[in-house]
Design an enzyme around this catalytic site. Structure first.
Site, PDB file in Angstrom:
ATOM      1  N   ALA A   9      29.310   2.476 -21.081  1.00 24.03           N
ATOM      2  CA  ALA A   9      29.268   2.134 -19.349  1.00 24.03           C
ATOM      3  C   ALA A   9      29.036   2.860 -18.626  1.00 24.03           C
ATOM      4  CB  ALA A   9      30.873   1.654 -18.855  1.00 24.03           C
ATOM      5  N   ARG A  15      18.632  -0.773 -11.589  1.00 23.95           N
ATOM      6  CA  ARG A  15      18.212  -1.969 -11.306  1.00 23.95           C
ATOM      7  C   ARG A  15      19.101  -2.998 -10.218  1.00 23.95           C
ATOM      8  NH1 ARG A  15      17.011  -4.115 -17.523  1.00 23.95           N
ATOM      9  NH2 ARG A  15      18.222  -2.168 -17.762  1.00 23.95           N
ATOM     10  N   LYS A  22      27.486  -0.593 -12.525  1.00 20.64           N
ATOM     11  CA  LYS A  22      27.003  -2.510 -12.867  1.00 20.64           C
ATOM     12  C   LYS A  22      28.073  -2.318 -12.901  1.00 20.64           C
ATOM     13  CE  LYS A  22      23.753  -2.596 -15.990  1.00 20.64           C
ATOM     14  NZ  LYS A  22      22.791  -2.919 -16.650  1.00 20.64           N
ATOM     15  N   ARG A 331      47.353 -14.912   5.723  1.00 18.91           N
ATOM     16  CA  ARG A 331      46.773 -13.691   5.268  1.00 18.91           C
ATOM     17  C   ARG A 331      48.358 -13.150   5.450  1.00 18.91           C
ATOM     18  NH1 ARG A 331      45.318  -9.337   9.310  1.00 18.91           N
ATOM     19  NH2 ARG A 331      45.366 -10.047  11.085  1.00 18.91           N
ATOM     20  N   LYS A 349      50.095 -14.014   9.899  1.00 15.86           N
ATOM     21  CA  LYS A 349      49.863 -12.657   9.396  1.00 15.86           C
ATOM     22  C   LYS A 349      50.594 -11.929   9.305  1.00 15.86           C
ATOM     23  CE  LYS A 349      49.645  -8.635  10.257  1.00 15.86           C
ATOM     24  NZ  LYS A 349      50.051  -7.100  11.071  1.00 15.86           N
ATOM     25  N   TYR A 364      48.731 -17.966  17.244  1.00 22.99           N
ATOM     26  CA  TYR A 364      49.268 -16.740  16.726  1.00 22.99           C
ATOM     27  C   TYR A 364      50.786 -16.011  16.055  1.00 22.99           C
ATOM     28  CZ  TYR A 364      48.490 -12.065  14.496  1.00 22.99           C
ATOM     29  OH  TYR A 364      48.964 -10.732  13.926  1.00 22.99           O
ATOM     30  N   ASN A 375      59.342 -24.746  16.547  1.00 20.03           N
ATOM     31  CA  ASN A 375      58.299 -25.996  17.173  1.00 20.03           C
ATOM     32  C   ASN A 375      57.374 -24.650  18.271  1.00 20.03           C
ATOM     33  OD1 ASN A 375      56.882 -27.740  16.864  1.00 20.03           O
ATOM     34  ND2 ASN A 375      56.776 -28.045  19.178  1.00 20.03           N
ATOM     35  N   TYR A 385      51.169  -6.218  19.045  1.00 22.61           N
ATOM     36  CA  TYR A 385      50.693  -5.197  19.078  1.00 22.61           C
ATOM     37  C   TYR A 385      49.925  -4.896  20.617  1.00 22.61           C
ATOM     38  CZ  TYR A 385      46.594  -2.122  17.981  1.00 22.61           C
ATOM     39  OH  TYR A 385      45.968  -0.680  17.869  1.00 22.61           O
TER      40      TYR A 385
END
Ligand code: UD1
Ligand code: CA
Length: 460
Positions: A9, A15, A22, A331, A349, A364, A375, A385
């Protein structure tokens, strides 16, 4: 006899036309070399050696201590790659399974069968071959009048007549360590590319030792990937194989050609997967869940009867009976409780919610710990932020957040709080409180005529 594996390897994979080595290139979001090492680990092999060269640190970082490494500084061919391991393997009594690092669909049961044939036939070299309708790009197997394997000819060195041969070299061999690695030193490089070809060992071994072959039946197992088209072909085989296993196991798939499931995904029977859905990484999906259409789930846990539509879920948890989407994005360790509703255009998040919490539209939620029965009104957000740092928001149980509320973090909101729509909340709100944080409305009667031009009446 001890059994070793040697994976070649070190090549760049020119290619492929990419910068990643690879063997580290992903298939269904998992590096090619991991499929190979996983199967060797499952097989009868005791110790795995890898020959690395180009960007070796990338491959080492993927495999860590699952293999032992030898280095090939300059890539002078597959024979030269194997030579780098000679010093070690020549001294180890036993047989070595040698394979290229670009044959990702190798299967552990085939490896075991190859060892059995090699040992039962008392071979010193077993060449694994396959019959391909389109043998282009592979070395061809030349047999003598007795049908014995005589040598391998690389395509670029082959005559037109030899190119017609459909039996190819898979690049996979089993060798007797002592005999093979001591003879490997005699390998030359007189060929079209001036490289040391491991394939030339067949002729050398034939002079002194017993050479045999193993014909592989399932051709995809030995498929070599040389370019990005090859990656797509390997992916297609793998997708079909994986989907079939899941369907037989009781997972319903609508239009499975459009569904991609990664190698390590666990899906319980009773799950339904809708079209254009990709589920990868270390993901676990429990029974009754309905995933898709148009959904991506990666490294996540989805609990019983969860429904996810048109959404992205990365590195997150969605607990039972919750619905997600359409068009939601979870996420970075979002942990959504049971019986929640995370609806249209909601991003979550690094946050958690209790049970029965709802953010149905346009919200958000970032760096927040949220209780149960909360709710989130449409358009409400945690302002986590300040341009430099991220700050946390803590919200208790049974909190009603009116539409279009900004919660400027760091912020603590107690249980049973009610926040009026349109508020920008900058101070903590204690339990049972009501907060309204917006300017009062001013209404001037009979005033709009100064602002709106009266529409002309159309005459008939
Ligand atoms: C090779 C075989 C060919 C066979 C095919 C099967 C040779 C000369 N040819 O061709 O007969 O049909 O595999 O897939 O062996 N590598 C190194 N160091 C090097 C060169 C290569 O480690 O100096 C590694 C590569 O990283 C790769 C593997 O060896 O994983 C195979 O090399 P590659 O150049 O792809 O060989 P093929 O041309 O496919
Ligand atoms: Ca190859």
């Amino acid at each position: 006899m001890k059994k070793y594996a040697l994976v070649l390897a070190a090549g760049k994979g020119t290619r492929m036309k990419t910068d990643i080595p690879k063997v580290a290139f992903p298939i269904l979001r998992k590096p090619m070399i991991e499929y190979i090492v996983e199967n060797i680990e499952k097989s009868v092999v005791d110790d795995i050696y890898l020959v690395l060269g180009y960007k070796r640190e990338v491959v080492e970082d993927i495999l860590k201590n699952r293999a032992k490494y030898v280095y090939q500084e300059e890539q002078l061919g597959t024979g030269h790659a194997a030579m780098q391991a000679s010093a070690v393997l020549e001294k180890l009594d036993g047989n070595t399974f040698i394979m290229p690092g670009d044959v990702p669909l190798i299967w552990y049961k085939s490896i075991n069968r190859m060892f059995t044939l090699h040992e039962e036939s008392n071979n010193d070299l077993t060449v694994v071959t396959a019959h391909y309708d389109d043998p282009e790009g592979y070395g061809r197997i030349i047999r003598n009048e007795h049908g014995m394997i005589e040598r391998i000819i690389e395509e670029r060195d082959a005559t037109d007549e030899q190119k017609e041969i459909k039996e190819v070299n898979t690049g996979i061999y089993i060798v007797n360590n002592k005999k093979f690695f001591s003879l490997l030193k005699k390998l030359g490089n007189k060929n079209a590319k001036g490289e040391y070809y491991i394939t030339d060992m067949v002729e050398l071994m034939n002079k002194k030792y017993k050479v045999g072959s193993y014909l592989i039946k399932n051709n995809s197992i030995a498929m070599g990937v040389n370019d990005l088209y090859g990656i797509s072909k390997a992916e297609k085989y793998l997708r079909e194989y994986i989907n079939k296993e899941h369907m037989i196991n009781g997972v319903s798939m609508i239009n499975p050609e459009t569904i991609t499931i990664g190698h390590n995904v666990i899906i319980e029977p009773g799950v339904t997967i809708n079209p254009n859905t990709t589920i990868t990484g270390k993901t676990y999906i429990r029974t009754g869940a309905i995933i898709g259409p148009n959904t991506e789930v990666h490294n996540s846990q989805i609990f019983e009867n969860v429904v996810i539509k048109h959404s992205l879920i990365y590195d997150s948890i969605v607990r039972e009976e919750t619905t997600v989407g359409p068009f939601a994005h979870l996420r970075d360790h979002a942990d959504i409780g049971s019986h929640n509703r995370i609806g249209n255009f909601v991003e979550v998040k690094k946050s958690s919610t209790g049970h029965d919490t709802k953010a149905s539209h346009l919200a958000y939620i970032g760096d927040a710990t949220i209780g149960s029965g909360v709710n989130f009104g449409c358009g409400s957000i945690t302002v986590n932020y300040d341009g430099i740092n991220k700050h946390p928001t803590i919200i208790g149980d049974n909190v009603f957040i009116g539409c279009n509320t900004n919660m400027v973090a760091p912020l603590k909101i107690g249980n049973n709080v009610f926040i009026a729509a349109g508020s920008t909340v900058t101070k903590d709100i204690p339990e049972n409180g009501f907060a309204i944080a917006r300017s009062r409305q001013v209404t001037k009667e009979d005033y709009s005529k100064y602002l709106i031009k009266p529409k002309e009446k159309k005459t008939e």
